[in-house]
Design a protein around this motif. Structure first.
Motif, PDB file in Angstrom:
ATOM      1  N   ALA A  64       0.829  -1.208   0.000  1.00  9.24           N
ATOM      2  CA  ALA A  64       0.000   0.000   0.000  1.00  9.24           C
ATOM      3  C   ALA A  64       0.864   1.259   0.000  1.00  9.24           C
ATOM      4  N   ASP A  65       1.995   1.223   0.725  1.00 10.45           N
ATOM      5  CA  ASP A  65       2.885   2.384   0.753  1.00 10.45           C
ATOM      6  C   ASP A  65       3.577   2.574  -0.597  1.00 10.45           C
ATOM      7  N   ALA A  66       3.976   1.475  -1.213  1.00  9.12           N
ATOM      8  CA  ALA A  66       4.606   1.569  -2.528  1.00  9.12           C
ATOM      9  C   ALA A  66       3.634   2.148  -3.556  1.00  9.12           C
ATOM     10  N   ALA A  67       2.380   1.687  -3.514  1.00  8.61           N
ATOM     11  CA  ALA A  67       1.369   2.201  -4.439  1.00  8.61           C
ATOM     12  C   ALA A  67       1.087   3.676  -4.164  1.00  8.61           C
ATOM     13  N   PHE A  68       1.046   4.042  -2.885  1.00  8.68           N
ATOM     14  CA  PHE A  68       0.823   5.440  -2.506  1.00  8.68           C
ATOM     15  C   PHE A  68       1.913   6.325  -3.106  1.00  8.68           C
ATOM     16  N   ASN A  69       3.175   5.915  -2.951  1.00  9.73           N
ATOM     17  CA  ASN A  69       4.267   6.734  -3.457  1.00  9.73           C
ATOM     18  C   ASN A  69       4.303   6.790  -4.973  1.00  9.73           C
ATOM     19  N   ALA A  70       3.939   5.697  -5.623  1.00  8.34           N
ATOM     20  CA  ALA A  70       3.902   5.721  -7.089  1.00  8.34           C
ATOM     21  C   ALA A  70       2.923   6.776  -7.580  1.00  8.34           C
ATOM     22  N   GLY A  71       1.754   6.825  -6.938  1.00  6.65           N
ATOM     23  CA  GLY A  71       0.767   7.827  -7.324  1.00  6.65           C
ATOM     24  C   GLY A  71       1.221   9.240  -7.017  1.00  6.65           C
ATOM     25  N   ARG A  72       1.828   9.429  -5.831  1.00  9.06           N
ATOM     26  CA  ARG A  72       2.278  10.775  -5.461  1.00  9.06           C
ATOM     27  C   ARG A  72       3.439  11.224  -6.343  1.00  9.06           C
ATOM     28  N   ALA A  73       4.339  10.330  -6.711  1.00  3.76           N
ATOM     29  CA  ALA A  73       5.456  10.708  -7.586  1.00  3.76           C
ATOM     30  C   ALA A  73       4.958  11.141  -8.955  1.00  3.76           C
ATOM     31  N   ALA A  74       3.980  10.420  -9.482  1.00  6.37           N
ATOM     32  CA  ALA A  74       3.392  10.820 -10.763  1.00  6.37           C
ATOM     33  C   ALA A  74       2.716  12.184 -10.644  1.00  6.37           C
ATOM     34  N   LEU A  75       1.990  12.388  -9.551  1.00  4.82           N
ATOM     35  CA  LEU A  75       1.329  13.666  -9.331  1.00  4.82           C
ATOM     36  C   LEU A  75       2.353  14.786  -9.150  1.00  4.82           C
ATOM     37  N   ALA A  76       3.497  14.474  -8.530  1.00  3.41           N
ATOM     38  CA  ALA A  76       4.534  15.482  -8.308  1.00  3.41           C
ATOM     39  C   ALA A  76       5.050  16.042  -9.626  1.00  3.41           C
ATOM     40  N   VAL A  77       5.186  15.199 -10.626  1.00  2.57           N
ATOM     41  CA  VAL A  77       5.637  15.683 -11.936  1.00  2.57           C
ATOM     42  C   VAL A  77       4.642  16.693 -12.494  1.00  2.57           C
ATOM     43  N   ARG A  78       3.375  16.371 -12.382  1.00  5.26           N
ATOM     44  CA  ARG A  78       2.326  17.286 -12.840  1.00  5.26           C
ATOM     45  C   ARG A  78       2.348  18.592 -12.027  1.00  5.26           C
ATOM     46  N   ALA A  79       2.464  18.465 -10.710  1.00  3.79           N
ATOM     47  CA  ALA A  79       2.443  19.646  -9.847  1.00  3.79           C
ATOM     48  C   ALA A  79       3.655  20.536 -10.079  1.00  3.79           C
ATOM     49  N   LEU A  80       4.822  19.943 -10.234  1.00  2.12           N
ATOM     50  CA  LEU A  80       6.057  20.708 -10.388  1.00  2.12           C
ATOM     51  C   LEU A  80       6.147  21.416 -11.733  1.00  2.12           C
ATOM     52  N   THR A  81       5.490  20.884 -12.736  1.00  2.00           N
ATOM     53  CA  THR A  81       5.607  21.460 -14.076  1.00  2.00           C
ATOM     54  C   THR A  81       4.433  22.352 -14.472  1.00  2.00           C
ATOM     55  N   SER A  82       3.228  22.072 -13.949  1.00  2.00           N
ATOM     56  CA  SER A  82       2.083  22.848 -14.438  1.00  2.00           C
ATOM     57  C   SER A  82       0.998  23.128 -13.414  1.00  2.00           C
ATOM     58  N   ARG A  83       0.990  22.448 -12.278  1.00  2.00           N
ATOM     59  CA  ARG A  83      -0.084  22.636 -11.288  1.00  2.00           C
ATOM     60  C   ARG A  83       0.508  22.790  -9.887  1.00  2.00           C
ATOM     61  N   PRO A  84       1.228  23.877  -9.597  1.00  2.00           N
ATOM     62  CA  PRO A  84       1.872  24.016  -8.288  1.00  2.00           C
ATOM     63  C   PRO A  84       0.895  24.013  -7.118  1.00  2.00           C
ATOM     64  N   GLU A  85      -0.375  24.289  -7.371  1.00  2.00           N
ATOM     65  CA  GLU A  85      -1.357  24.250  -6.283  1.00  2.00           C
ATOM     66  C   GLU A  85      -1.546  22.830  -5.748  1.00  2.00           C
ATOM     67  N   LEU A  86      -1.061  21.828  -6.467  1.00  2.00           N
ATOM     68  CA  LEU A  86      -1.163  20.434  -6.027  1.00  2.00           C
ATOM     69  C   LEU A  86       0.060  19.964  -5.246  1.00  2.00           C
ATOM     70  N   LEU A  87       1.037  20.839  -5.032  1.00  2.00           N
ATOM     71  CA  LEU A  87       2.311  20.405  -4.468  1.00  2.00           C
ATOM     72  C   LEU A  87       2.194  19.838  -3.058  1.00  2.00           C
ATOM     73  N   LEU A  88       1.327  20.377  -2.234  1.00  2.00           N
ATOM     74  CA  LEU A  88       1.227  19.864  -0.865  1.00  2.00           C
ATOM     75  C   LEU A  88       0.850  18.389  -0.863  1.00  2.00           C
ATOM     76  N   THR A  89      -0.144  18.039  -1.641  1.00  2.00           N
ATOM     77  CA  THR A  89      -0.538  16.629  -1.752  1.00  2.00           C
ATOM     78  C   THR A  89       0.520  15.822  -2.484  1.00  2.00           C
ATOM     79  N   ALA A  90       1.082  16.396  -3.535  1.00  2.00           N
ATOM     80  CA  ALA A  90       2.010  15.671  -4.407  1.00  2.00           C
ATOM     81  C   ALA A  90       3.332  15.331  -3.721  1.00  2.00           C
ATOM     82  N   THR A  91       3.688  16.032  -2.655  1.00  2.00           N
ATOM     83  CA  THR A  91       4.966  15.780  -1.986  1.00  2.00           C
ATOM     84  C   THR A  91       4.833  14.874  -0.765  1.00  2.00           C
TER      85      THR A  91
END
Length: 292
Positions: free
Chosen positions: A191-218
């Motif tokens: 479950a932790d591995a799956a959680f991080n996979a999703g957050r890492a993917a979201l981090a790419v989106r947040a860092l490049t185009s949606r900084p408002e998502l950074l709190l969740t994405a990190t």
């Protein structure tokens, strides 16, 4: 030939992207390289807040080792070398000082051999530490996604969002990457591995185009909690910043704290008395070599 190599610091992981995500920062080491008739001379002007005494000035110096390896790879052998190392990147703080040294040596070796940096430069640089996140960031600049496949390293460079304004909180405490990596378990829950996979993917989106998502994405469940006993003050600061809505994480192996802001400032209510707070831009260029 005289060279001036300028290489940026880097921050890795960015929360969930363990050994995968890296970003170059606007804090630079500078290495001046001069070819001489024979021998080796290394001058360390300072040591990135680490103390000159613990930095070697012989063939074991990391810049020299990387330069030699690049020259060997390219079939070039300088008769002698004189290096002057101006180090601004703090040592053993999770800001990629070792990777920066390696990248500067590889870049110098390529320049001395009259070659442009290529994919093999990444292989050489990443090979020193066994993963490419910090090395790729210092080499390429910007935000990088790094990976390893069949013994070879890969990296994809992306442009971070222009509103992104990293802030670092650098403690006096130093940390060993090997020691903190030793705190990580061999196995983690699925479950932790799956959680991080999703957050890492979201981090790419947040860092490049949606900084408002950074709190969740990190958010991270893979490494930071296991390493927290090695730097409790840094772990507490990450928690405080996040409670105040700031996307904060441990930078690399720590103990520096990375805050990914759009303002360049930290909340006044957060206690940073034992940290040096530094706002830095993202370095977009990566390593630069000038021929004098």
């Amino acid at each position: 030939m005289n060279l001036r190599v300028t290489v940026p610091a880097s921050t890795a992981n960015l929360g969930p992207g363990f050994d995968v995500l890296g970003m170059a920062l606007g804090l630079h080491d500078v290495v001046e390289v001069r070819v001489t008739d024979a021998g080796l001379k290394v001058e360390v002007i300072d040591a990135g807040a680490g103390g000159v005494a613990d930095v070697p000035t012989d063939e074991t110096h990391l810049v020299v080792r990387a330069l030699r390896r690049a020259c060997d790879h390219l079939g070039f052998s300088p008769p002698g070398l004189h290096l002057r190392c101006h180090n601004a990147i703090p040592h053993a703080r999770g800001l990629g000082s070792s990777a920066a040294a390696v990248v500067s040596g590889v870049a110098a070796g390529y320049a001395l051999a009259g070659r442009e940096l290529d994919d093999e430069a990444l292989q050489l640089a990443a090979g020193f530490e066994g993963h490419a996140d910090n090395a790729a960031a210092s080499l390429l600049g910007g935000l990088v996604i790094a990976w390893q496949d069949g013994g070879r390293f890969g990296a994809e460079r992306l442009d971070p969002h222009p509103d992104l304004k990293p802030v670092l909180a650098v403690p006096a405490q130093r940390s060993s990457t090997d020691a903190t990596r030793g705190l990580l378990p061999e196995h983690v829950p699925h479950a932790d591995a799956a959680f991080n996979a999703g957050r890492a993917a979201l981090a790419v989106r947040a860092l490049t185009s949606r900084p408002e998502l950074l709190l969740t994405a990190t958010e991270d469940r893979l490494h930071q909690s296991y390493r927290a006993p090695a730097y409790p003050a840094s772990a507490r600061l990450v928690a405080q910043l996040r409670e105040h809505g700031v996307a904060a994480a441990i930078s690399g192996a720590g103990p520096t704290v990375l805050a990914l802001t759009t303002t360049g400032i930290l909340p006044a209510a957060v206690d940073v008395d034992s940290f040096e707070v530094i706002a830095l831009p993202v370095d977009a260029a990566g390593v630069q070599v000038a021929v004098a």
